[in-house]
Write a protein that holds these residues in place. Sequence first.
Motif, PDB file in Angstrom:
ATOM      1  N   THR A   1       0.558  -1.365  -0.166  1.00 11.22           N
ATOM      2  CA  THR A   1       0.202  -0.092   0.397  1.00 11.22           C
ATOM      3  C   THR A   1       0.867   1.538   0.132  1.00 11.22           C
ATOM      4  O   THR A   1       0.535   2.700  -0.508  1.00 11.22           O
ATOM      5  CB  THR A   1      -1.070   0.085   1.017  1.00 11.22           C
ATOM      6  OG1 THR A   1      -0.202  -0.270   2.660  1.00 11.22           O
ATOM      7  CG2 THR A   1      -1.733  -1.152   1.157  1.00 11.22           C
ATOM      8  N   MET A   2       2.459   1.190  -0.023  1.00 12.34           N
ATOM      9  CA  MET A   2       3.140   2.321   0.467  1.00 12.34           C
ATOM     10  C   MET A   2       3.956   1.816  -0.924  1.00 12.34           C
ATOM     11  O   MET A   2       4.654   3.312  -1.058  1.00 12.34           O
ATOM     12  CB  MET A   2       3.884   2.085   1.509  1.00 12.34           C
ATOM     13  CG  MET A   2       3.293   2.430   2.627  1.00 12.34           C
ATOM     14  SD  MET A   2       4.409   1.871   4.105  1.00 12.34           S
ATOM     15  CE  MET A   2       5.650   3.677   4.061  1.00 12.34           C
ATOM     16  N   GLY A   3       3.825   1.179  -1.508  1.00 16.84           N
ATOM     17  CA  GLY A   3       4.427   1.608  -3.237  1.00 16.84           C
ATOM     18  C   GLY A   3       5.942   0.996  -3.232  1.00 16.84           C
ATOM     19  O   GLY A   3       6.680   1.273  -4.281  1.00 16.84           O
ATOM     20  N   MET A   4       5.765   0.058  -2.598  1.00 11.98           N
ATOM     21  CA  MET A   4       7.161  -0.639  -2.097  1.00 11.98           C
ATOM     22  C   MET A   4       7.394  -2.606  -2.383  1.00 11.98           C
ATOM     23  O   MET A   4       8.250  -2.575  -2.272  1.00 11.98           O
ATOM     24  CB  MET A   4       7.681  -0.470  -0.443  1.00 11.98           C
ATOM     25  CG  MET A   4       7.528   0.833  -0.532  1.00 11.98           C
ATOM     26  SD  MET A   4       9.147   0.508   1.354  1.00 11.98           S
ATOM     27  CE  MET A   4      10.796  -0.190   0.609  1.00 11.98           C
ATOM     28  N   TRP A   5       5.979  -2.465  -2.571  1.00 13.46           N
ATOM     29  CA  TRP A   5       6.090  -4.457  -3.011  1.00 13.46           C
ATOM     30  C   TRP A   5       4.888  -4.119  -4.153  1.00 13.46           C
ATOM     31  O   TRP A   5       3.349  -4.168  -3.977  1.00 13.46           O
ATOM     32  CB  TRP A   5       5.312  -4.621  -1.600  1.00 13.46           C
ATOM     33  CG  TRP A   5       5.588  -6.762  -1.665  1.00 13.46           C
ATOM     34  CD1 TRP A   5       4.310  -6.943  -1.421  1.00 13.46           C
ATOM     35  CD2 TRP A   5       6.863  -7.088  -1.941  1.00 13.46           C
ATOM     36  NE1 TRP A   5       4.675  -8.579  -1.641  1.00 13.46           N
ATOM     37  CE2 TRP A   5       6.245  -8.364  -2.376  1.00 13.46           C
ATOM     38  CE3 TRP A   5       7.817  -7.005  -2.112  1.00 13.46           C
ATOM     39  CZ2 TRP A   5       7.156  -9.716  -1.925  1.00 13.46           C
ATOM     40  CZ3 TRP A   5       8.971  -8.339  -2.164  1.00 13.46           C
ATOM     41  CH2 TRP A   5       8.639  -9.320  -1.932  1.00 13.46           C
ATOM     42  N   LYS A   6       4.971  -5.123  -5.019  1.00  6.14           N
ATOM     43  CA  LYS A   6       4.165  -4.853  -6.488  1.00  6.14           C
ATOM     44  C   LYS A   6       3.262  -6.257  -6.264  1.00  6.14           C
ATOM     45  O   LYS A   6       2.219  -6.201  -7.190  1.00  6.14           O
ATOM     46  CB  LYS A   6       5.157  -5.046  -7.531  1.00  6.14           C
ATOM     47  CG  LYS A   6       5.973  -3.710  -7.829  1.00  6.14           C
ATOM     48  CD  LYS A   6       7.393  -3.932  -9.098  1.00  6.14           C
ATOM     49  CE  LYS A   6       8.092  -3.013  -8.887  1.00  6.14           C
ATOM     50  NZ  LYS A   6       9.166  -2.909 -10.303  1.00  6.14           N
ATOM     51  N   GLU A   7       3.782  -7.413  -5.308  1.00  7.47           N
ATOM     52  CA  GLU A   7       2.457  -8.151  -5.092  1.00  7.47           C
ATOM     53  C   GLU A   7       1.598  -7.799  -4.263  1.00  7.47           C
ATOM     54  O   GLU A   7       1.794  -7.301  -3.427  1.00  7.47           O
ATOM     55  CB  GLU A   7       2.991  -9.050  -4.704  1.00  7.47           C
ATOM     56  CG  GLU A   7       4.228  -9.918  -5.214  1.00  7.47           C
ATOM     57  CD  GLU A   7       4.907 -10.858  -5.044  1.00  7.47           C
ATOM     58  OE1 GLU A   7       4.765 -11.742  -4.319  1.00  7.47           O
ATOM     59  OE2 GLU A   7       6.180 -10.822  -5.560  1.00  7.47           O
ATOM     60  N   SER A   8       0.212  -8.377  -4.201  1.00  4.78           N
ATOM     61  CA  SER A   8      -1.211  -8.105  -3.896  1.00  4.78           C
ATOM     62  C   SER A   8      -0.922  -9.390  -2.308  1.00  4.78           C
ATOM     63  O   SER A   8      -0.426 -11.009  -3.320  1.00  4.78           O
ATOM     64  CB  SER A   8      -1.999  -8.199  -4.297  1.00  4.78           C
ATOM     65  OG  SER A   8      -2.061  -7.207  -5.283  1.00  4.78           O
ATOM     66  N   PRO A   9      -1.302  -9.404  -1.455  1.00  2.00           N
ATOM     67  CA  PRO A   9      -1.906 -10.511  -0.866  1.00  2.00           C
ATOM     68  C   PRO A   9      -2.758 -11.952  -1.219  1.00  2.00           C
ATOM     69  O   PRO A   9      -3.608 -11.378  -1.839  1.00  2.00           O
ATOM     70  CB  PRO A   9      -2.073  -9.992   0.600  1.00  2.00           C
ATOM     71  CG  PRO A   9      -2.391  -8.835   0.957  1.00  2.00           C
ATOM     72  CD  PRO A   9      -1.952  -8.456  -0.858  1.00  2.00           C
ATOM     73  N   LYS A  10      -2.253 -12.561  -0.854  1.00  7.08           N
ATOM     74  CA  LYS A  10      -2.949 -13.957  -1.588  1.00  7.08           C
ATOM     75  C   LYS A  10      -4.221 -13.387  -0.710  1.00  7.08           C
ATOM     76  O   LYS A  10      -5.548 -14.161  -1.401  1.00  7.08           O
ATOM     77  CB  LYS A  10      -2.188 -15.642  -1.427  1.00  7.08           C
ATOM     78  CG  LYS A  10      -0.878 -15.679  -1.871  1.00  7.08           C
ATOM     79  CD  LYS A  10      -0.313 -17.004  -1.243  1.00  7.08           C
ATOM     80  CE  LYS A  10       1.200 -17.562  -1.442  1.00  7.08           C
ATOM     81  NZ  LYS A  10       1.711 -17.755  -0.484  1.00  7.08           N
ATOM     82  N   ASP A  11      -4.657 -13.688   0.377  1.00  6.59           N
ATOM     83  CA  ASP A  11      -5.552 -13.740   0.814  1.00  6.59           C
ATOM     84  C   ASP A  11      -6.240 -12.251   1.620  1.00  6.59           C
ATOM     85  O   ASP A  11      -5.385 -11.632   1.638  1.00  6.59           O
ATOM     86  CB  ASP A  11      -6.284 -14.515   2.532  1.00  6.59           C
ATOM     87  CG  ASP A  11      -5.995 -16.357   2.186  1.00  6.59           C
ATOM     88  OD1 ASP A  11      -6.637 -16.144   1.262  1.00  6.59           O
ATOM     89  OD2 ASP A  11      -4.602 -17.054   2.380  1.00  6.59           O
ATOM     90  N   ARG A  12      -7.477 -12.103   1.943  1.00 12.35           N
ATOM     91  CA  ARG A  12      -7.987 -10.153   2.183  1.00 12.35           C
ATOM     92  C   ARG A  12      -8.054 -10.246   3.392  1.00 12.35           C
ATOM     93  O   ARG A  12      -7.545 -11.847   4.592  1.00 12.35           O
ATOM     94  CB  ARG A  12      -9.613 -10.502   1.611  1.00 12.35           C
ATOM     95  CG  ARG A  12     -10.109  -9.922   2.755  1.00 12.35           C
ATOM     96  CD  ARG A  12     -11.725  -9.188   1.810  1.00 12.35           C
ATOM     97  NE  ARG A  12     -12.286  -8.536   2.773  1.00 12.35           N
ATOM     98  CZ  ARG A  12     -12.505  -6.546   2.265  1.00 12.35           C
ATOM     99  NH1 ARG A  12     -11.633  -7.057   1.634  1.00 12.35           N
ATOM    100  NH2 ARG A  12     -13.107  -6.197   2.595  1.00 12.35           N
ATOM    101  N   LEU A  13      -6.642 -10.138   4.102  1.00 11.70           N
ATOM    102  CA  LEU A  13      -6.569  -9.331   5.233  1.00 11.70           C
ATOM    103  C   LEU A  13      -7.189  -9.338   6.235  1.00 11.70           C
ATOM    104  O   LEU A  13      -8.570  -8.378   5.682  1.00 11.70           O
ATOM    105  CB  LEU A  13      -5.244  -8.635   5.699  1.00 11.70           C
ATOM    106  CG  LEU A  13      -3.815  -8.866   4.909  1.00 11.70           C
ATOM    107  CD1 LEU A  13      -2.740  -7.684   5.011  1.00 11.70           C
ATOM    108  CD2 LEU A  13      -3.505  -9.896   5.324  1.00 11.70           C
ATOM    109  N   PRO A  14      -7.867  -9.829   7.429  1.00 15.92           N
ATOM    110  CA  PRO A  14      -8.664  -8.688   8.358  1.00 15.92           C
ATOM    111  C   PRO A  14      -7.796  -7.478   9.168  1.00 15.92           C
ATOM    112  O   PRO A  14      -6.926  -6.830   8.818  1.00 15.92           O
ATOM    113  CB  PRO A  14      -8.344 -10.300   9.761  1.00 15.92           C
ATOM    114  CG  PRO A  14      -6.738 -10.752   9.620  1.00 15.92           C
ATOM    115  CD  PRO A  14      -6.686 -10.919   8.119  1.00 15.92           C
ATOM    116  N   GLN A  15     -10.031  -6.544   8.897  1.00 15.36           N
ATOM    117  CA  GLN A  15      -9.955  -5.796   9.627  1.00 15.36           C
ATOM    118  C   GLN A  15      -9.775  -5.814  11.172  1.00 15.36           C
ATOM    119  O   GLN A  15     -10.501  -6.584  11.956  1.00 15.36           O
ATOM    120  CB  GLN A  15     -11.161  -4.455   8.803  1.00 15.36           C
ATOM    121  CG  GLN A  15     -10.740  -4.176   7.851  1.00 15.36           C
ATOM    122  CD  GLN A  15      -9.696  -3.131   7.809  1.00 15.36           C
ATOM    123  OE1 GLN A  15      -8.313  -3.195   7.426  1.00 15.36           O
ATOM    124  NE2 GLN A  15      -9.818  -1.925   8.562  1.00 15.36           N
TER     125      GLN A  15
END
Lengths: 301, 311
Positions: B214-228
């Motif tokens: 989300t800060m633009g430093m890592w180009k991969e998205s998480p495999k699963d939706r992260l809990p809030q």
Amino acid sequence: MTSPCRDNFRVKGYRFGEGEKTLAIVGAMRGDEVQQQYICSQLVNRLTMLEQRGGIAEGKSILIIPSCNPFSMNVNRRFWAMDNTDINRMFPGYDQGETTQRIASAVFSALNGFEYGIQLASYYVPGDFIPHVRMLQTGYEDVETARLFGMKYVTTYQPRPFDTTLLNYNWQLWSTKAFSVYAGQTDRIDLNTSGETIDAIFRMMTRTGIINYGSLGAAYESICIDEASLQHIKARHAGIFYRLVDAGSRVASGESLAHIIDPYNGQILSDIKATAEGTVFFAHHRPVVFQNALLFMIHVI
Amino acid sequence: MMKTIVSTELPIDEQFRIRKNVIQNGRNDGLRFCVVTGTHGDELEGQMVCYELAHIVSERISSLDGTLEIYPALNPLGIDTIQRGIPNFDLDMNRIFPGDPQGTMAEQTAHAIIEDIKGADMVIDIHSSNLYLRETPQVRINVQDSKWLVPFAERLGMDFVWVHGAATVLEATLAHSLNATGTPCLVVEMGVGQRINHKMCRRLVEGILHLMQTMGMWKESPKDRLPQPLVCEGDRVTFLNAETSGVFLTELKCGINVSRGQTIGQIVDPLRGRVLSTVSSPVDGYLFTIRAYPIVYEGSLMARIFNTEEA
């Protein structure tokens, strides 16, 4: 307080005289403060005899707590044995909080409201000191009364965040004139420095009219300094530390204070010299040192 | 690339070192993200998190755009001797920041650490409770920094965010000292001292990578939706301290909802075979801390509950 499998935990206090809450004295807060405990035991012994002779001033009362932490001394641990927390970093305490917060709260409620407070303290860095009276710079420090102990030095220092939970910081904020008395040693009894400290406390009690006591012994005209003015001498190398001077020694510029010796070949790695004339206020006392460790604090003349 | 930020001689033929692993890819002037741990030598979860992060990011270096710096051991002698603090030093290392270049060796080390980290775009300071308490994965934020830091914390995929009150003594923590310089630092607590919970560690690794994304430093998205996470603000934590000394027995794990009056555990007397105290929840809420070490004295903390009754 009960214990899961030991005897009950008790903090005992001794009262002398009757009347206003004048002076409270606290000894061992940590399990290795044997010198502090010994000094308090001697104070209790002498005040008991003095009271029998009518030597406590009318309308004045004294409370002495020789140990706030007998459990740790009994098992040779510096801090609270169950969780390694320091009672002297829990003040003013919290009676609904964790164990050492509750001990601090109970102790503080017994100590609060006295005009004067003396804690026989030890330092967080290992070493030997000139016996002295120490106060935090909170705006409530009373240097003039500190001089009445007649010890060589009276020092003040600026509190850091971790000092705000000390007994003496909180004592001062609650209007007690609080003094930390450093009796030179911690984990061993030194009869010379303990005797000087007992005399100094009796001198202070006499000079403030708390007791009527004939012999005050020889006193110093205290030098008052801000600890920030002390010169720090550090180890340029690590190794075996061979000290050549003691706390209290007068040293000349260029005089050797200690040698740091290579632990394998015995060569002198570092000849630690004084850079100015002065008095050794603090001296490291472990036989080995880390590089950059604080070795000496010098009061430069 | 390994860098040494502190190097000091120990007495007998040994060098004391604090090291970091600098992993860089993409823009040289990109963001800098630091992961630090090991301030308390008995807290080990951060070791696995550092290992996993270093491994994953090195293997998938092309996904990194910026600099990741990993400091696994700020108190290496504490870790090595299974001590929370620094050997032969009275004060908690996390109470002496920002340190003092003229002070003791510990204070000099603290100063060097702050000087090395400050200026980073994000710092994650990983703790794992102590021997006595088990914690659900959570972020702790001083109330003074909550507006600024809670939005970052919500992206870490933890269960809980505790915005706690300010205290003078806490001004000497690593996190407070960094935040005071304008360097954002989030404190993560999870698990229990002297042990590593693999599942929690992997969750935090995923959370850190998500925050980096989300800060633009890592180009991969998480495999699963992260809990809030649940966010606790405004002095709504109930502390359960032992009314009596004894042995605390509980069947509960942290990270669950409890209801008012529900039994949390019992303090028992093994000698007489008696229950000394039954510990009940005084509120409806979320149990995020539970005692792990069973011997208790009067006052020992047994549980912390986020009071949800007024929510």
